[in-house]
Design a protein around this motif. Sequence first.
Motif, PDB file in Angstrom:
ATOM      1  N   GLN A   5       0.820  -1.200   0.000  1.00 55.40           N
ATOM      2  CA  GLN A   5       0.000   0.000   0.000  1.00 55.40           C
ATOM      3  C   GLN A   5       0.861   1.259   0.000  1.00 55.40           C
ATOM      4  O   GLN A   5       0.581   2.228  -0.720  1.00 55.40           O
ATOM      5  N   PHE A   9       1.014   4.123  -2.891  1.00 55.91           N
ATOM      6  CA  PHE A   9       0.758   5.531  -2.568  1.00 55.91           C
ATOM      7  C   PHE A   9       1.923   6.417  -3.017  1.00 55.91           C
ATOM      8  O   PHE A   9       1.721   7.484  -3.610  1.00 55.91           O
ATOM      9  N   VAL A  36      -4.746   2.274  -2.389  1.00 55.86           N
ATOM     10  CA  VAL A  36      -4.528   3.601  -1.810  1.00 55.86           C
ATOM     11  C   VAL A  36      -5.728   4.014  -0.978  1.00 55.86           C
ATOM     12  O   VAL A  36      -5.578   4.568   0.119  1.00 55.86           O
ATOM     13  N   GLU A  40      -5.904   4.893   3.071  1.00 53.95           N
ATOM     14  CA  GLU A  40      -6.521   6.091   3.656  1.00 53.95           C
ATOM     15  C   GLU A  40      -7.535   5.701   4.735  1.00 53.95           C
ATOM     16  O   GLU A  40      -7.602   6.344   5.791  1.00 53.95           O
ATOM     17  N   GLY A  61      -1.121  14.136   3.161  1.00 53.81           N
ATOM     18  CA  GLY A  61      -0.444  13.299   2.177  1.00 53.81           C
ATOM     19  C   GLY A  61       1.021  13.652   2.028  1.00 53.81           C
ATOM     20  O   GLY A  61       1.870  12.766   1.880  1.00 53.81           O
TER      21      GLY A  61
END
Length: 283
Positions: A5, A9, A36, A40, A61
Amino acid sequence: MELRQLRYFVTVAEELHFGRAAERLNIVQPAVSQQVARLERELGLQLLDRSSRHVRLTGDGERMLREARSVLSAADRASEVAAELASGRSGVLRVGTAPGLRDRLERGLSALRAHTPDLEIQLSSGSTAEHLTALRSGELDVAFVRGETAAADLQEIELWRDPLSVLVPTAYRADGGVKLIDLAGLPLRLPDDPWLRDHLVTACREAGFEPLIGRPIEDFEAAVVEMSTGSPAWTVVYGTACEAADGALWMGLLDPPRTAPGNLLTAAGRSPECLDVLVAAFG
């Protein structure tokens, strides 16, 4: 949270486009979007501001991008180290061990295996001298030994220190610590451990007496039986865990306390990155 992941990202954050990120990763775009989005949700943060025209990093981010790159860099280094250590041997890492290091070995080897699941690990017990010979011949990749070796042709890094504990007849018990001078009349029995022998002989001389060296210890359990059934002697062990026999023997610390270094040994020429990862894993 998975490394996959984080990698997805970071790729999207660098491309600012899910399609181009998918091409770099050589997977389909929906898989990138799903992973992604899952990241989150697990973090409870919005990492990307999405619209039909653009993809931008949010403030969270941008912060997460720095941390994710750091994590991925560490994971890549661990994988490289494992590959370096086991290069040319089909992913086999050969480690020389010493007694009493189970927790340290399990923790360190798990850290390496987390990033290199196919890494095969072979543990080999032996004396310090045997480990030195095996490292020089290439039969071992890494070894853990207690005491200083002064092996100039190998890399030696101190990772920890162990207390030295004395094992004596219960009549010599001293809860505040055993003074070496009080053991002057007892034979000192030791295993084939040059550092320990030299260290204790020096310590006894500093205390004012020449130690009476008894028979060497070839089998520790057998020596404990002998010492507890009519052959009074004393010995010293690393750490504070040892089983005495039937209460005839007592184990405790010395006064003043003494410690022994625990060292990582590997062949000369290992990269600094390799050593950093080994220290982080096993220190």
